[in-house]
Enzyme design. Structure first.
Site, PDB file in Angstrom:
ATOM      1  CB  CYS A  46      28.741  42.945  40.680  1.00 14.19           C
ATOM      2  SG  CYS A  46      27.946  43.684  42.002  1.00 14.19           S
ATOM      3  CE  LYS A  64      37.120  47.751  45.803  1.00 11.62           C
ATOM      4  NZ  LYS A  64      36.792  47.729  47.191  1.00 11.62           N
ATOM      5  CB  VAL A  95      30.850  48.240  41.528  1.00  9.16           C
ATOM      6  CG1 VAL A  95      31.733  49.204  41.051  1.00  9.16           C
ATOM      7  CG2 VAL A  95      31.025  46.787  41.702  1.00  9.16           C
ATOM      8  CD  GLU A 149      23.784  49.793  49.603  1.00  7.73           C
ATOM      9  OE1 GLU A 149      24.664  49.424  49.990  1.00  7.73           O
ATOM     10  OE2 GLU A 149      22.871  49.017  49.295  1.00  7.73           O
ATOM     11  CB  SER A 150      22.103  47.892  43.646  1.00 11.21           C
ATOM     12  OG  SER A 150      21.585  47.001  44.712  1.00 11.21           O
TER      13      SER A 150
END
Ligand SMILES: N[C@@H](CCC(=O)N[C@@H](CS)C(=O)NCC(=O)O)C(=O)O
Length: 199
Positions: free
Chosen positions: A10, A37, A50, A62-63
């Site tokens: 990812c 998941k 993720v 949220e990255s």
């Protein structure tokens, strides 16, 4: 200790792993297969995606939001500008990237060749347009590595994997990418799947 639930292929999880390694503090990475998941991901993130970060009572998703939190919790080295105006500009740039470039990433994996081709062309054009910014400095915000570089690098790393080849006019951008890939934190943060994405 902070726990990052991360997908090993990812791109968004890759961003957070990169920032965690840049900070050089203790953390745990739990590998999650985004396609099978565990239920706990949907409990922690209403969107069922993720990366997810858990730090004691705090759960984040949220990255870019996760990365800003890590940056504020562990301020050295600082990855967002200190000056409020520059900080706001950095956030705007992150927002523009999400809207213009990263919104197309899902389509790259589409089974519909027309849709994936359109996404490849769009991303190629948008990335090429970044070349003038990086022709004048070492990193996206100047001579210091920043959050912007951490957000962009996982996509640049996947260009071969997504069959996107940038034109010669984007040579400065690819040189910049190599500069980011050569950081110790970047090589440490790569999952086994990511290591073989680039020749
Ligand atoms: N905007 C999100 C995107 C996260 C995302 O798309 N994650 C994917 C894996 S790369 C995912 O968990 N997909 C599973 C699903 O949508 O069910 C971020 O920046 O964190």
């Amino acid at each position: 200790m902070m726990v990052l639930y991360s997908g090993s292929t990812c791109l968004f999880s890759h961003r957070c792993r990169f920032v965690l390694y840049e900070k050089g503090m203790d953390f745990e990475i739990r590998d999650v297969d985004p396609f099978t998941k565990p239920d706990e991901i949907s409990v922690m993130n209403p969107y069922g995606e993720v990366p997810v970060l858990v730090d004691r009572e705090l759960t984040l998703y949220e990255s870019n939001i996760i990365n800003e939190f890590i940056d504020e919790r562990f301020p050295h080295p600082q990855l967002m500008p200190t000056d409020p105006a520059l900080r706001a500009k950095a956030r705007l740039l992150l927002f523009n990237f999400e809207r213009e470039i990263f919104s197309e990433v899902d389509a790259l994996e589409s089974n519909n060749e027309e849709i994936s081709k359109q996404a490849r062309t769009g991303i190629k054009e948008k990335l090429t347009q970044l070349t003038p910014i990086i022709s004048k400095s070492k990193f996206m915000l100047g001579d210091e590595f920043s959050m912007i570089d951490a957000a962009l690098a996982p996509l640049l790393w996947r260009l071969d994997h997504y069959k996107i080849s940038l034109p010669d006019t984007a040579a400065a951008l690819m040189k910049y990418a190599e500069r980011v890939f050569s950081r110790q934190a970047f090589s440490h943060c790569l999952s086994p799947h990511e290591k073989i994405m680039r020749r």
